[in-house]
Design a protein around this motif. Structure first.
Motif, mmCIF file in Angstrom:
data_model
loop_
_atom_site.group_PDB
_atom_site.id
_atom_site.type_symbol
_atom_site.label_atom_id
_atom_site.label_comp_id
_atom_site.label_asym_id
_atom_site.label_seq_id
_atom_site.Cartn_x
_atom_site.Cartn_y
_atom_site.Cartn_z
ATOM 1 N N CYS A 57 34.965 122.155 -10.449
ATOM 2 C CA CYS A 57 35.511 122.378 -11.397
ATOM 3 C C CYS A 57 34.522 121.869 -12.728
ATOM 4 O O CYS A 57 34.340 120.896 -12.185
ATOM 5 C CB CYS A 57 36.833 122.446 -11.639
ATOM 6 S SG CYS A 57 37.483 121.067 -11.910
ATOM 7 N N ILE A 58 34.543 123.235 -13.092
ATOM 8 C CA ILE A 58 33.968 122.480 -14.574
ATOM 9 C C ILE A 58 34.544 122.404 -15.840
ATOM 10 O O ILE A 58 35.262 123.821 -15.655
ATOM 11 C CB ILE A 58 32.990 123.268 -15.406
ATOM 12 C CG1 ILE A 58 31.578 123.113 -14.245
ATOM 13 C CG2 ILE A 58 32.021 123.034 -16.416
ATOM 14 C CD1 ILE A 58 30.624 124.107 -14.247
ATOM 15 N N ASP A 59 35.171 121.521 -16.982
ATOM 16 C CA ASP A 59 35.788 121.687 -17.933
ATOM 17 C C ASP A 59 35.442 121.508 -18.998
ATOM 18 O O ASP A 59 34.397 120.325 -19.400
ATOM 19 C CB ASP A 59 37.061 120.978 -17.500
ATOM 20 C CG ASP A 59 38.156 120.969 -16.096
ATOM 21 O OD1 ASP A 59 38.069 122.169 -16.356
ATOM 22 O OD2 ASP A 59 38.223 119.920 -15.521
ATOM 23 N N TYR A 60 35.438 122.537 -20.141
ATOM 24 C CA TYR A 60 35.593 122.075 -21.350
ATOM 25 C C TYR A 60 36.569 121.412 -22.333
ATOM 26 O O TYR A 60 37.518 122.778 -22.538
ATOM 27 C CB TYR A 60 35.004 123.448 -22.375
ATOM 28 C CG TYR A 60 34.070 123.197 -22.908
ATOM 29 C CD1 TYR A 60 33.349 122.247 -23.989
ATOM 30 C CD2 TYR A 60 35.115 124.196 -24.246
ATOM 31 C CE1 TYR A 60 33.400 121.791 -25.109
ATOM 32 C CE2 TYR A 60 34.568 124.254 -25.545
ATOM 33 C CZ TYR A 60 33.016 123.097 -25.988
ATOM 34 O OH TYR A 60 33.016 123.204 -27.168
ATOM 35 N N TYR A 61 37.106 120.492 -23.150
ATOM 36 C CA TYR A 61 37.959 120.919 -23.441
ATOM 37 C C TYR A 61 38.123 120.426 -25.239
ATOM 38 O O TYR A 61 37.061 119.621 -25.974
ATOM 39 C CB TYR A 61 38.685 119.000 -23.059
ATOM 40 C CG TYR A 61 38.554 118.830 -22.047
ATOM 41 C CD1 TYR A 61 40.327 118.633 -21.928
ATOM 42 C CD2 TYR A 61 37.618 118.151 -20.721
ATOM 43 C CE1 TYR A 61 40.459 118.459 -20.246
ATOM 44 C CE2 TYR A 61 37.627 117.667 -19.843
ATOM 45 C CZ TYR A 61 39.580 117.704 -19.178
ATOM 46 O OH TYR A 61 39.587 117.601 -18.187
ATOM 47 N N PRO A 81 56.555 120.093 -27.404
ATOM 48 C CA PRO A 81 56.617 121.456 -27.644
ATOM 49 C C PRO A 81 55.062 121.635 -28.721
ATOM 50 O O PRO A 81 55.187 123.298 -29.263
ATOM 51 C CB PRO A 81 58.034 120.991 -29.374
ATOM 52 C CG PRO A 81 58.747 119.952 -28.277
ATOM 53 C CD PRO A 81 57.502 119.353 -27.720
ATOM 54 N N LEU A 82 54.113 120.553 -28.841
ATOM 55 C CA LEU A 82 53.533 121.170 -29.778
ATOM 56 C C LEU A 82 51.673 120.691 -28.941
ATOM 57 O O LEU A 82 51.488 119.254 -28.485
ATOM 58 C CB LEU A 82 53.264 120.271 -31.143
ATOM 59 C CG LEU A 82 52.401 120.658 -31.919
ATOM 60 C CD1 LEU A 82 52.317 121.844 -33.086
ATOM 61 C CD2 LEU A 82 52.147 119.155 -33.588
ATOM 62 N N PRO A 83 51.219 121.743 -28.810
ATOM 63 C CA PRO A 83 49.759 121.741 -27.570
ATOM 64 C C PRO A 83 48.484 120.939 -28.467
ATOM 65 O O PRO A 83 48.429 121.538 -29.759
ATOM 66 C CB PRO A 83 49.786 122.956 -27.307
ATOM 67 C CG PRO A 83 50.478 124.254 -28.270
ATOM 68 C CD PRO A 83 51.561 123.626 -28.185
ATOM 69 N N GLY A 115 47.679 122.993 -23.857
ATOM 70 C CA GLY A 115 48.959 122.611 -23.394
ATOM 71 C C GLY A 115 48.278 120.750 -24.068
ATOM 72 O O GLY A 115 47.774 120.428 -25.426
ATOM 73 N N ASN A 116 48.572 119.555 -22.975
ATOM 74 C CA ASN A 116 48.232 117.798 -23.855
ATOM 75 C C ASN A 116 47.938 117.487 -22.864
ATOM 76 O O ASN A 116 47.646 118.404 -21.468
ATOM 77 C CB ASN A 116 49.669 117.468 -23.884
ATOM 78 C CG ASN A 116 50.269 117.697 -24.971
ATOM 79 O OD1 ASN A 116 49.653 118.043 -26.181
ATOM 80 N ND2 ASN A 116 51.118 118.407 -24.924
ATOM 81 N N VAL A 117 47.033 116.761 -23.095
ATOM 82 C CA VAL A 117 46.021 115.557 -21.688
ATOM 83 C C VAL A 117 46.123 113.750 -22.256
ATOM 84 O O VAL A 117 45.670 113.737 -22.841
ATOM 85 C CB VAL A 117 44.088 116.371 -21.826
ATOM 86 C CG1 VAL A 117 43.652 115.583 -20.559
ATOM 87 C CG2 VAL A 117 44.705 117.846 -21.953
ATOM 88 N N TYR A 148 47.311 116.316 -17.458
ATOM 89 C CA TYR A 148 47.602 117.879 -17.780
ATOM 90 C C TYR A 148 48.774 118.288 -18.007
ATOM 91 O O TYR A 148 49.900 117.420 -17.046
ATOM 92 C CB TYR A 148 47.205 118.450 -17.163
ATOM 93 C CG TYR A 148 45.050 118.208 -17.086
ATOM 94 C CD1 TYR A 148 44.757 118.389 -17.756
ATOM 95 C CD2 TYR A 148 45.218 117.675 -15.860
ATOM 96 C CE1 TYR A 148 43.108 118.091 -17.063
ATOM 97 C CE2 TYR A 148 43.883 117.099 -15.180
ATOM 98 C CZ TYR A 148 42.896 117.974 -16.388
ATOM 99 O OH TYR A 148 41.426 116.943 -16.110
ATOM 100 N N SER A 149 49.232 118.301 -18.919
ATOM 101 C CA SER A 149 50.633 119.277 -19.135
ATOM 102 C C SER A 149 50.470 120.119 -19.822
ATOM 103 O O SER A 149 50.201 120.493 -21.522
ATOM 104 C CB SER A 149 51.611 118.126 -19.138
ATOM 105 O OG SER A 149 52.028 118.215 -20.606
ATOM 106 N N GLY A 150 51.082 121.954 -19.344
ATOM 107 C CA GLY A 150 50.504 122.546 -20.368
ATOM 108 C C GLY A 150 50.725 124.502 -19.007
ATOM 109 O O GLY A 150 51.294 124.154 -18.427
#
Length: 309
Positions: free
Chosen positions: A48-52, A79-81, A138-140, A156-158
């Protein structure tokens, strides 16, 4: 058998025996531009290619804890991504499986060891698409300390929302505009003492093709390598279990189960592993022209020897 067929057979055998040894780490490229980050991960099964894109102006935070449970707790969705991520995923082995079956059907059939065991299908079973485009909210967290190269990984979570326009059934490509959404906790961590890879998710998938049933699913996946210790049942082990249910009837419609054990070689960063399991589908998962005519196709035995270093 032509020279090209020999080449493809050798290529698939290499994937079967060395499916995690092509690279010593998943991440082959990372580039941080201000608070944004681009990352490329390569793996025979999922690249994969990811862009954060940070939503709160802060870069990905570093997290360090050797306790596996603490890692999971850290990744429980808040609660807050804090991040938006765009991802393009490609699944090389499943895609190659469709190519072999289409271009060399006789060769593909010659790899039938038994009614429920085809070598190529066994290697690539469990993947229902050749690629996907995803958006994550989400969060990283990062397990790689700045300037330190012997430890890497992210958690990761979200919410993931993915889509594509092809579906894979029995190593055949079918036109299908599909979309899936899931709540996911996933990640990987690579360090000198060993590796850890996990994915826990719940979601649903809807298909535009009327002959493929829509599903909701639950999935648990954990893969851990420990070069130092092999005494614990949970160390040097592989586990994956995914259940798919028909969205209309809520009946179980398919399931994937894989379990394996790893055997590290003393004084070497090398591990031999053996995994086995099955991929089962109910007869009515597909209807119309896609409906199965041979009941033996409903069950695929999986056998995956592997060498990691």
């Amino acid at each position: 058998m032509t020279l090209l067929k020999y080449f493809i057979f050798i290529l698939f055998t290499t994937f079967l025996l060395l499916n995690n040894t092509i690279l010593n780490s998943k991440s082959v490229y990372q580039k941080q531009i201000n608070n944004r980050e681009i990352e490329i991960e390569l793996d025979p099964y999922s690249s994969c290619i990811d862009y954060y894109l940070p939503l709160m102006g802060t870069p990905i935070q570093y997290f360090d804890d050797e306790n596996e449970i603490s890692v999971y707790k850290k990744l429980v969705p808040s609660p807050l991504p804090r991040f938006l991520m765009f991802e393009l995923s490609i699944y090389p082995v499943p895609s190659l499986g469709t190519l072999v079956k289409k271009q060399f059907p006789q060769f593909y059939d010659s790899l039938d060891v038994a009614d429920s065991f085809n070598i190529i299908k066994s290697v690539s079973a469990g993947f229902e698409e050749p690629y996907a485009v995803s958006i994550f909210l989400g969060n990283v967290v990062s397990f790689r300390f700045e300037g330190k190269k012997d430890v890497e990984g992210k958690g990761y979570s979200g919410l993931f929302v993915s889509g594509g326009n092809y579906y894979i059934k029995d190593n055949e490509l079918i036109e299908d505009n599909w979309i899936a959404s899931e709540i996911k906790v996933k990640g990987y961590k690579i360090k000198p003492e060993g590796d850890m890879d996990w994915s826990f998710r719940i979601g649903s998938k809807f298909n535009d093709n009327q002959y493929i049933k829509d599903v909701f699913y639950f999935s648990l996946q954990r893969d851990r390598t420990d070069y130092i210790s092999n005494s614990s049942l949970f160390k040097n082990s592989i586990f994956e279990y995914t259940l798919y249910f028909d969205t209309k009837s809520s009946n179980l419609i398919s399931q994937l189960f894989v379990v394996g054990k790893k055997f590290p070689l003393k004084n070497r960063k090398m591990v031999f592993s053996i995994s086995t399991g099955f991929f089962w589908e109910k007869s009515d998962k597909y209807t119309g022209p896609l409906k199965r005519t041979d009941i033996s196709d409903n069950l695929q035995i999986l056998f995956r020897p592997n060498i990691e270093f």
